[in-house]
Design a protein around this motif. Structure first.
Motif, mmCIF file in Angstrom:
data_model
loop_
_atom_site.group_PDB
_atom_site.id
_atom_site.type_symbol
_atom_site.label_atom_id
_atom_site.label_comp_id
_atom_site.label_asym_id
_atom_site.label_seq_id
_atom_site.Cartn_x
_atom_site.Cartn_y
_atom_site.Cartn_z
ATOM 1 N N GLY A 77 0.788 -1.221 0.000
ATOM 2 C CA GLY A 77 0.000 0.000 0.000
ATOM 3 C C GLY A 77 0.820 1.271 0.000
ATOM 4 N N LEU A 78 2.069 1.189 -0.446
ATOM 5 C CA LEU A 78 2.970 2.339 -0.464
ATOM 6 C C LEU A 78 3.434 2.554 -1.904
ATOM 7 N N PRO A 79 3.124 3.701 -2.508
ATOM 8 C CA PRO A 79 3.290 3.847 -3.958
ATOM 9 C C PRO A 79 4.680 4.208 -4.462
ATOM 10 N N ARG A 80 5.513 4.826 -3.640
ATOM 11 C CA ARG A 80 6.812 5.323 -4.139
ATOM 12 C C ARG A 80 7.900 4.289 -3.911
ATOM 13 N N ARG A 81 8.550 3.889 -4.985
ATOM 14 C CA ARG A 81 9.596 2.864 -4.945
ATOM 15 C C ARG A 81 10.966 3.522 -5.074
ATOM 16 N N MET A 82 11.920 3.060 -4.272
ATOM 17 C CA MET A 82 13.295 3.559 -4.343
ATOM 18 C C MET A 82 14.259 2.385 -4.229
ATOM 19 N N TRP A 83 15.303 2.395 -5.057
ATOM 20 C CA TRP A 83 16.378 1.410 -4.936
ATOM 21 C C TRP A 83 17.302 1.918 -3.840
ATOM 22 N N ALA A 84 17.234 1.306 -2.666
ATOM 23 C CA ALA A 84 17.949 1.816 -1.500
ATOM 24 C C ALA A 84 19.408 1.401 -1.457
ATOM 25 N N GLY A 85 19.741 0.268 -2.058
ATOM 26 C CA GLY A 85 21.113 -0.187 -2.025
ATOM 27 C C GLY A 85 21.205 -1.650 -2.374
ATOM 28 N N GLY A 86 22.363 -2.233 -2.117
ATOM 29 C CA GLY A 86 22.536 -3.637 -2.425
ATOM 30 C C GLY A 86 23.928 -4.116 -2.092
ATOM 31 N N ARG A 87 24.099 -5.409 -2.290
ATOM 32 C CA ARG A 87 25.400 -6.047 -2.055
ATOM 33 C C ARG A 87 25.616 -7.079 -3.133
ATOM 34 N N LEU A 88 26.837 -7.182 -3.634
ATOM 35 C CA LEU A 88 27.157 -8.125 -4.689
ATOM 36 C C LEU A 88 28.365 -8.957 -4.298
ATOM 37 N N ARG A 89 28.298 -10.242 -4.628
ATOM 38 C CA ARG A 89 29.425 -11.146 -4.438
ATOM 39 C C ARG A 89 29.765 -11.728 -5.810
ATOM 40 N N PHE A 90 30.970 -11.430 -6.287
ATOM 41 C CA PHE A 90 31.389 -11.839 -7.623
ATOM 42 C C PHE A 90 32.175 -13.149 -7.514
ATOM 43 N N GLN A 91 31.540 -14.257 -7.894
ATOM 44 C CA GLN A 91 32.204 -15.558 -7.788
ATOM 45 C C GLN A 91 33.027 -15.904 -9.021
ATOM 46 N N ALA A 92 32.539 -15.530 -10.194
ATOM 47 C CA ALA A 92 33.241 -15.821 -11.449
ATOM 48 C C ALA A 92 32.809 -14.787 -12.475
ATOM 49 N N PRO A 93 33.637 -14.494 -13.467
ATOM 50 C CA PRO A 93 33.260 -13.476 -14.447
ATOM 51 C C PRO A 93 32.046 -13.899 -15.275
ATOM 52 N N LEU A 94 31.163 -12.946 -15.535
ATOM 53 C CA LEU A 94 30.099 -13.139 -16.523
ATOM 54 C C LEU A 94 30.665 -12.771 -17.885
ATOM 55 N N ARG A 95 30.285 -13.544 -18.898
ATOM 56 C CA ARG A 95 30.824 -13.304 -20.234
ATOM 57 C C ARG A 95 29.701 -13.035 -21.226
ATOM 58 N N ALA A 96 29.957 -12.103 -22.117
ATOM 59 C CA ALA A 96 28.973 -11.705 -23.110
ATOM 60 C C ALA A 96 28.789 -12.812 -24.139
ATOM 61 N N GLY A 97 27.556 -12.919 -24.637
ATOM 62 C CA GLY A 97 27.261 -13.866 -25.707
ATOM 63 C C GLY A 97 27.113 -15.300 -25.250
ATOM 64 N N ILE A 98 27.042 -15.549 -23.945
ATOM 65 C CA ILE A 98 26.869 -16.895 -23.400
ATOM 66 C C ILE A 98 25.572 -16.916 -22.596
ATOM 67 N N ALA A 99 24.747 -17.920 -22.829
ATOM 68 C CA ALA A 99 23.463 -18.016 -22.151
ATOM 69 C C ALA A 99 23.645 -18.007 -20.633
ATOM 70 N N ALA A 100 22.777 -17.279 -19.946
ATOM 71 C CA ALA A 100 22.847 -17.175 -18.489
ATOM 72 C C ALA A 100 21.455 -17.331 -17.901
ATOM 73 N N GLU A 101 21.400 -17.780 -16.656
ATOM 74 C CA GLU A 101 20.149 -17.923 -15.920
ATOM 75 C C GLU A 101 20.207 -17.062 -14.659
ATOM 76 N N LYS A 102 19.143 -16.344 -14.422
ATOM 77 C CA LYS A 102 19.029 -15.533 -13.207
ATOM 78 C C LYS A 102 17.829 -16.034 -12.401
ATOM 79 N N THR A 103 18.114 -16.451 -11.170
ATOM 80 C CA THR A 103 17.062 -16.901 -10.261
ATOM 81 C C THR A 103 16.884 -15.854 -9.172
ATOM 82 N N SER A 104 15.649 -15.406 -8.972
ATOM 83 C CA SER A 104 15.361 -14.357 -7.992
ATOM 84 C C SER A 104 14.366 -14.878 -6.962
ATOM 85 N N VAL A 105 14.620 -14.568 -5.687
ATOM 86 C CA VAL A 105 13.692 -14.916 -4.611
ATOM 87 C C VAL A 105 13.518 -13.704 -3.701
#
Length: 273
Positions: A77-105
């Motif tokens: 019930g709150l209309p204004r959305r803001m991206w407050a921040g985040g954290r990233l852990r880089f385990q291995a390089p992502l490479r262009a032109g290679i199929a990737a899967e993103k799972t979100s929960v």
């Protein structure tokens, strides 16, 4: 309101990681387009991928997908959305032109009361894999708020540090904001619709995307520190497209300082050992 992550539904999106999109983003940033098939993607460039296009009827007034229903984020019930921040852990390089899967929960969704009124606090966790290997884990923090009260005093932003050992001035045109919105398929109207940004959400102008500020800090961190193992960031004050800013770094700490000295974002980077 809270969420049981053990039983939370997951959203799976696949993408071929088109190198042309990453090269176009490099051009938009004023960099030499260098990404080709098989290239290692710069950090945070995965934001350009994994679109989930929806028809107009499935969008909210702000241009984002409506919350609630079949989506991961509940309607609080709150209309204004803001991206407050985040954290990233880089385990291995992502490479262009290679199929990737993103799972979100959905890791967390709760309603609280802050200094400015009710808040909806949401954390999403994303995992991206290529060729069966986990390459990136990202925690994505969102805040939902009520519409602004024109009579309420403006919140006082924190003052930014001035002890940087490295500083880079940056500016953001409305063209850059438009191109970033298009490349990330971000329909949030605060970034391109001046009347909406000013009259509905109460901003003084077009708002520079929080992840675009984080992107600049990540590129600076990698330039100065080498490939990253982790990166975390927190937005503290919006930056308008008409304002210049300074990207700052001192050791593992990075931040964005606005033209009046306010802190717009703070971050911490850890390089790979």
């Amino acid at each position: 309101m809270s969420n049981d992550t053990a039983s939370a539904p997951a959203l799976l999106v696949t993408d071929m990681m088109d190198p042309a999109r990453a090269a176009a983003f490099q051009a938009a940033l004023g960099l030499t387009p260098q990404v080709a098939a098989g290239s290692r993607l710069p950090p945070f460039f995965h934001q350009l991928y994994f679109w989930t296009p929806l028809p107009p009827g499935a969008l909210g007034r702000d241009g984002h997908p409506k919350v609630g229903g079949a989506g991961l984020i509940p309607d609080m019930g709150l209309p204004r959305r803001m991206w407050a921040g985040g954290r990233l852990r880089f385990q291995a390089p992502l490479r262009a032109g290679i199929a990737a899967e993103k799972t979100s929960v959905l890791e967390k969704a709760e309603r609280k009361t802050g200094r400015t009124g009710p808040l909806g606090i949401v954390t999403l966790r994303h995992e991206i894999r290529q060729e069966g290997a986990l390459c990136l884990t990202e925690w994505h923090d969102l805040v939902y708020r009520e519409d602004p009260d024109p009579a309420a005093p403006k919140p006082v932003p924190p003052e930014a540090r001035t002890d940087e050992t490295e500083a880079r001035e940056v500016s953001f045109s409305s063209t850059l904001l438009f191109r970033y919105s298009a490349l990330t398929f971000n329909g949030h109207r605060i970034h391109y619709d001046l009347d909406y940004a000013r009259d509905v959400e109460g901003y003084e102008g077009l708002v520079v995307h929080g992840p675009l500020l984080a992107q600049h800090l990540m590129l600076l961190a990698e330039e100065l520190m080498g490939p990253l193992a982790e990166f975390s960031f927190r937005a503290s004050s919006p930056l308008m497209h008409s304002e210049s800013a300074v990207l700052c770094r001192n050791g593992p700490d990075l931040w964005v300082r606005g033209p009046d000295g306010r802190q717009c974002m703070s971050a911490t980077a850890a390089p790979k050992l």
